[in-house]
Design a protein around this motif. Sequence first.
Motif, mmCIF file in Angstrom:
data_model
loop_
_atom_site.group_PDB
_atom_site.id
_atom_site.type_symbol
_atom_site.label_atom_id
_atom_site.label_comp_id
_atom_site.label_asym_id
_atom_site.label_seq_id
_atom_site.Cartn_x
_atom_site.Cartn_y
_atom_site.Cartn_z
ATOM 1 N N ALA A 293 -9.766 -1.177 1.020
ATOM 2 C CA ALA A 293 -9.286 -0.015 0.266
ATOM 3 C C ALA A 293 -7.840 0.303 0.651
ATOM 4 O O ALA A 293 -6.987 0.567 -0.220
ATOM 5 N N TYR A 294 -7.555 0.257 1.934
ATOM 6 C CA TYR A 294 -6.189 0.534 2.403
ATOM 7 C C TYR A 294 -5.227 -0.580 1.964
ATOM 8 O O TYR A 294 -4.151 -0.323 1.434
ATOM 9 N N GLY A 295 -5.647 -1.819 2.210
ATOM 10 C CA GLY A 295 -4.752 -2.939 1.918
ATOM 11 C C GLY A 295 -4.432 -3.056 0.434
ATOM 12 O O GLY A 295 -3.275 -3.259 0.050
ATOM 13 N N SER A 296 -5.445 -2.911 -0.403
ATOM 14 C CA SER A 296 -5.215 -3.069 -1.841
ATOM 15 C C SER A 296 -4.460 -1.883 -2.423
ATOM 16 O O SER A 296 -3.657 -2.045 -3.349
ATOM 17 N N THR A 297 -4.707 -0.694 -1.892
ATOM 18 C CA THR A 297 -3.946 0.468 -2.370
ATOM 19 C C THR A 297 -2.477 0.319 -1.983
ATOM 20 O O THR A 297 -1.571 0.575 -2.799
ATOM 21 N N ASN A 298 -2.241 -0.145 -0.765
ATOM 22 C CA ASN A 298 -0.854 -0.367 -0.336
ATOM 23 C C ASN A 298 -0.180 -1.417 -1.223
ATOM 24 O O ASN A 298 0.949 -1.232 -1.693
ATOM 25 N N TYR A 340 -1.149 2.906 -11.046
ATOM 26 C CA TYR A 340 -0.251 3.412 -9.997
ATOM 27 C C TYR A 340 -0.687 4.817 -9.561
ATOM 28 O O TYR A 340 -0.748 5.118 -8.365
ATOM 29 N N ILE A 341 -1.016 5.648 -10.513
ATOM 30 C CA ILE A 341 -1.449 7.014 -10.178
ATOM 31 C C ILE A 341 -2.792 6.979 -9.454
ATOM 32 O O ILE A 341 -3.009 7.702 -8.472
ATOM 33 N N ARG A 342 -3.681 6.098 -9.906
ATOM 34 C CA ARG A 342 -4.970 5.945 -9.211
ATOM 35 C C ARG A 342 -4.743 5.540 -7.749
ATOM 36 O O ARG A 342 -5.394 6.061 -6.841
ATOM 37 N N ALA A 343 -3.791 4.648 -7.541
ATOM 38 C CA ALA A 343 -3.497 4.214 -6.172
ATOM 39 C C ALA A 343 -2.894 5.357 -5.348
ATOM 40 O O ALA A 343 -3.225 5.532 -4.167
ATOM 41 N N GLN A 344 -2.022 6.136 -5.974
ATOM 42 C CA GLN A 344 -1.437 7.264 -5.227
ATOM 43 C C GLN A 344 -2.489 8.311 -4.891
ATOM 44 O O GLN A 344 -2.457 8.934 -3.819
ATOM 45 N N ARG A 345 -3.451 8.510 -5.792
ATOM 46 C CA ARG A 345 -4.539 9.455 -5.487
ATOM 47 C C ARG A 345 -5.398 8.925 -4.331
ATOM 48 O O ARG A 345 -5.785 9.668 -3.431
ATOM 49 N N ALA A 346 -5.679 7.618 -4.383
ATOM 50 C CA ALA A 346 -6.447 7.016 -3.287
ATOM 51 C C ALA A 346 -5.674 7.125 -1.976
ATOM 52 O O ALA A 346 -6.253 7.366 -0.907
ATOM 53 N N GLY A 392 -0.966 -2.439 6.632
ATOM 54 C CA GLY A 392 -0.526 -1.633 5.487
ATOM 55 C C GLY A 392 -1.085 -0.219 5.478
ATOM 56 O O GLY A 392 -0.504 0.664 4.836
ATOM 57 N N ALA A 393 -2.192 0.005 6.185
ATOM 58 C CA ALA A 393 -2.782 1.352 6.184
ATOM 59 C C ALA A 393 -1.764 2.399 6.634
ATOM 60 O O ALA A 393 -1.738 3.518 6.114
ATOM 61 N N PHE A 394 -0.912 2.018 7.588
ATOM 62 C CA PHE A 394 0.004 3.005 8.160
ATOM 63 C C PHE A 394 1.296 3.135 7.354
ATOM 64 O O PHE A 394 2.065 4.063 7.579
ATOM 65 N N ASN A 395 1.537 2.205 6.428
ATOM 66 C CA ASN A 395 2.604 2.430 5.455
ATOM 67 C C ASN A 395 2.139 3.435 4.417
ATOM 68 O O ASN A 395 2.891 4.301 3.978
ATOM 69 N N LEU A 396 0.868 3.317 4.052
ATOM 70 C CA LEU A 396 0.289 4.295 3.129
ATOM 71 C C LEU A 396 0.329 5.689 3.720
ATOM 72 O O LEU A 396 0.680 6.651 3.045
ATOM 73 N N SER A 397 -0.062 5.800 4.978
ATOM 74 C CA SER A 397 -0.230 7.112 5.595
ATOM 75 C C SER A 397 1.063 7.666 6.173
ATOM 76 O O SER A 397 1.178 8.872 6.375
ATOM 77 N N GLY A 398 2.010 6.786 6.465
ATOM 78 C CA GLY A 398 3.262 7.229 7.081
ATOM 79 C C GLY A 398 3.158 7.495 8.576
ATOM 80 O O GLY A 398 4.126 7.910 9.205
ATOM 81 N N HIS A 399 1.986 7.244 9.175
ATOM 82 C CA HIS A 399 1.855 7.459 10.621
ATOM 83 C C HIS A 399 2.682 6.438 11.398
ATOM 84 O O HIS A 399 2.808 5.292 10.976
ATOM 85 N N HIS B 40 -7.003 -6.811 -6.428
ATOM 86 C CA HIS B 40 -6.604 -5.631 -5.646
ATOM 87 C C HIS B 40 -6.950 -4.328 -6.379
ATOM 88 O O HIS B 40 -7.418 -3.373 -5.751
ATOM 89 N N LEU B 41 -6.718 -4.289 -7.678
ATOM 90 C CA LEU B 41 -6.993 -3.050 -8.420
ATOM 91 C C LEU B 41 -8.471 -2.674 -8.322
ATOM 92 O O LEU B 41 -8.823 -1.492 -8.305
ATOM 93 N N ALA B 42 -9.315 -3.680 -8.234
ATOM 94 C CA ALA B 42 -10.754 -3.414 -8.144
ATOM 95 C C ALA B 42 -11.134 -2.783 -6.806
ATOM 96 O O ALA B 42 -12.203 -2.173 -6.685
ATOM 97 N N ASN B 43 -10.290 -2.922 -5.800
ATOM 98 C CA ASN B 43 -10.603 -2.383 -4.464
ATOM 99 C C ASN B 43 -10.148 -0.944 -4.265
ATOM 100 O O ASN B 43 -10.431 -0.350 -3.215
ATOM 101 N N ILE B 44 -9.389 -0.405 -5.207
ATOM 102 C CA ILE B 44 -8.844 0.945 -4.987
ATOM 103 C C ILE B 44 -9.961 1.970 -5.159
ATOM 104 O O ILE B 44 -10.604 2.013 -6.211
ATOM 105 N N PRO B 45 -10.206 2.785 -4.144
ATOM 106 C CA PRO B 45 -11.282 3.772 -4.276
ATOM 107 C C PRO B 45 -10.919 4.857 -5.282
ATOM 108 O O PRO B 45 -9.757 5.262 -5.381
#
Lengths: 450, 60
Positions: A293-298, A340-346, A392-399, B40-45
Amino acid sequence: MHFLSIVEIGRRYRSGTLTPRDYVEHLIARVKRLDGKLNAFLHLDERAARADADKAGAELAKGHDRGAFHGIPVGIKDIVAIAGDVTTAHSRVHDPKPETRDAAAVAALRDAGAFPFGKLALHEHALGGPAFDLPAPSARNPWDLSRMPGGSSSGSGAALAAGLMPAAIGTDTGGSIRGPAGFCGIVGLKPTYERVSRQGVLPLAWSLDHIGPMTRDVRDNALMLNAMTNGAEDFAREIGRPIAGMRVAYAKAWHMRDVPCEPAVAEAMDAAAERLRSLGAEVVEIDPGEFAAYGSTNWTILAAEAFAVHEKVMRERPEDYGARARELFAAGAFVSAADYIRAQRARTTLKAKLDAILDTHDALLCAGAGLQPCAIDDPAAIARLLGSSLRGAFNLSGHPAMALPAGFDAQGLPLHVQLATATNSEAKLYRLAAAFEAADTDKRHPAEFA
Amino acid sequence: MADTDTATEILARARMAGLHRFAELYPDALIRAGEGMARHLANIPASDDPATEPATYFTP
């Protein structure tokens, strides 16, 4: 002399046993002798380096001391602007005009008395490497020249591990400081998002891009972050304090469950947890949820933003990119506005998960990647390696998140761990990392560059 | 490798994004990129939490 810490170099400058000019001459000689097999440098302006070293030496001799980075040469990843130099991004796709001013991070380092020491190799536009169809060769791993050094700050990691400089600027959008730091056996910090100004740095993905310090040890890294942020805070202030009682969350599930993982990495991670326990920290296993979830959202946000940066050239002359960057940038064409918006919400919910962990723990310990660096000319192995990344999780979170050496595998390649802390808690991260580093008994350098 | 229908759809989407020249020169690269992105899009929660709506971060 080439593996001295910045603290020790400064001590010698101030005791009169070393001058910045002598140090720079030593490094220039090493670059000339060794970089032909490492490919860490794209360009080295020897004349400017000598002039800057002389200026620093004269200031120090007069007692005008700017602090820990005075007279320290710093390698610059070649997406970071130096006034008067062309920024190439290790690509045919770049503006041929010289920069008119330094990037903010470079200007801050100059104010601290440091000076640029070469433009360093990277993966094309911080994404596309390693590759063999670019205008300059890709950097190699000094621990095994047949292997990739990690990227995209590949030249920065390789040059530091090989003793060609004491510090380098890296950038990190999905792990590009921490990857080469980990695979080359040095220390790399991705600070809190926007802790270091992005002004003057070519963007890869605006909302994920971070600028940070790469050095050979933890204290040097903290001092470099001090310099890069104009001394706004002393990030080294907690180094040396005990870590007994600190609570560390160990995301073991990420490397054991969610990515391919070599036994050596799994053993190193458990050994790291034990080392922290032996120092008095309380280490508890937690599960931040599946890493995919983190990697694909990033990657979705990165691909969309990077495509926006490169869209014009991708449409008009895609052949100017190397094949690898071209294909990776193309991914962004398949991300809709809704995606893109779905990813930003995630992203918001995933950041909240990490915030919750870091609200109740002092740090999060996890692997940087499940796999060790592979052959530089094996695209399938490189794809597997990138697929095992946990950064990539920490690029998403900014930590803030750091790659830190953690011993060696049976092939003599460096192992590493990743430590992250809450937003704006770099001082605590350095405290924990310094204690971890001090308990490391295996400190070696690559044999070919000793 | 993508089946013919999927490949055709990917190339059509690429052309809609303006990558006509790219699609002529490097169709296989585009198909790989499109397939990879779909995984990847399929993995986004999913998130339906109002606190994650764009208005919360696209502030004027």
